[in-house]
Design a protein around this motif. Structure first.
Motif: not given
Length: 400
Positions: A1-14, A96-102
């Motif tokens: 999963m690249n950075e964009y796929e990870w971002l787009y998967a962060r939907t509001r749901q839940g 995104v690399a920062w967000a994935q960790q923090h």
């Protein structure tokens, strides 16, 4: 999963809605939003156009400017600009690399807002134009500090599941973004304006409208962007530039630059194979009604929408524009996003169904007579899917 796929998967749901999660993220980033002034732009329609005009005006005034808008048309970096230039893919990847960790549980919009604020602070932005996602007081942009003005374009029925089923409820949510002593400028009308005026009074926010301050909202000439609705958007943008700017920022040169702003997929015209193609992102009934006023006749309508939108009502506002209709699916960035039932639309209004948007465009173009007009509308995602194709297919002009 690249950075964009990870971002787009962060939907509001839940995930929690509202400004609190965004505020927590901004604090984790070191409160970058406190290092620049923000102009918040909220409303049902026209936000992006107002943002584009504000940006053009501020840049003409030599003010270091940031712009945060959504959604994007073709690539994520369109959402965040510094001095008229999009951020780089490398800046997105680093964030995104920062967000994935923090901040792995943060929502997509909150992350996009955090990225914008971080970039603006690091780039020495003086004034940032910040477009709300959904609503006003309930939107993540409510978390922003150092807000210098709130601009409310208009209020109509959209996102009713989130904001409420009535115009008054939606107006109250948007207007409640007002802050004590911070100017609230609006071109809302009728019932919505009544609600806005009451909320502004309750919040202690100075209210500016075309009726109360006609000179502030005056247009020296029409904007480059087409349609009567863009005249209203231009009045709001110019009012903000006049009210908040120095003498330099409200000069004739600056206002002229704002009025000459461009904004893709807002009645954007292309010449393709001897036909006119009008590309517009109208995606709710109010936007479609404004589009129908601006384009009373086209030969063919290509329409695509998402299931979460009131597709039937949006299409109903456009039914008188074109007798020939082709229905298709947009291509939203989030995989699995439910799309409108094309058969239901075809049964209601009559037309052809072609699921692939690019194939549907070529079909709609073939149905458009030489010299005729094809109108594409229903979704900014559809516009984003087709715009690269239109750029590649457009007829050469004498200057090309």
């Amino acid at each position: 999963m690249n950075e964009y796929e990870w971002l787009y998967a962060r939907t509001r749901q839940g995930r929690e809605r509202g400004p609190a999660p965004a505020r927590a993220l901004l604090d984790a980033l070191g409160t970058p939003d406190a290092r620049f002034g923000s102009l918040r732009v909220v409303g049902t329609n026209g936000k992006g156009s107002v943002c584009a005009m504000l940006e053009a005006g501020l840049l003409a005034a030599d003010i270091r400017t940031g712009r945060f808008t959504s959604p994007h048309l073709t690539h994520f970096e369109e959402r965040v600009r510094v001095n008229g230039r999009e951020i780089s893919a490398a800046q997105t990847a680093e964030f995104v690399a920062w967000a994935q960790q923090h901040a792995p549980e943060a929502a997509f919009f909150d992350l996009s807002l955090g990225l914008a604020a971080q970039v603006f602070a690091a780039s020495g932005v003086q004034t940032a134009i910040m477009e709300a996602g959904v609503g006003g007081v309930s939107d993540a942009t409510q978390a922003l500090r150092n807000v210098r003005a709130l601009l409310l374009t208009n209020v109509a029925l959209d996102h009713t599941a989130t904001l409420g089923p009535t115009t008054a409820q939606i107006a109250r949510d948007k207007a409640s973004a007002a802050l004590p002593g911070v100017p609230l400028l609006t071109t809302a009308t009728a019932e919505a304006l009544e609600v806005v005026a009451q909320v502004a009074h309750d919040h202690g926010a100075p209210l500016y409208t075309p009726h109360s301050h006609p000179a502030l909202f005056a247009l020296p000439h029409l904007p480059t962007l087409s349609g009567p609705h863009q005249e209203t958007n231009a009045r709001l943008a110019l009012a903000a530039l006049r009210l908040l700017g120095s003498e330099q920022a409200s000069s004739e040169r600056v206002l002229d630059a704002a009025l000459k702003a461009s904004w893709p997929a807002r009645l954007e015209r292309f010449a393709v194979q001897g036909r006119s193609v009008l590309l517009d992102g109208a995606h709710n009934p109010a936007a479609a009604a404004a589009l129908a006023l601006a384009v009373p006749h086209a030969d063919v309508l290509l329409f695509g929408s998402l299931a979460r939108k009131d597709s039937a009502a949006t299409l109903n506002a456009l039914k008188s524009v074109a007798a020939v209709r082709v229905f298709t699916h947009p291509a939203p960035p989030v995989a699995g996003e439910p799309q409108a039932d094309l058969q239901v639309l075809a049964d209601l209004y009559g037309g052809l169904i072609t699921e692939d948007a690019r194939v549907a465009f070529r079909q709609a173009l073939s149905l458009t007579p030489a010299g005729g007009t094809l109108l594409v509308a229903g979704s900014l995602y559809l516009a984003g899917t087709l715009r690269p194709l239109l750029l590649a297919m457009r007829d050469a002009s004498p200057t090309d």
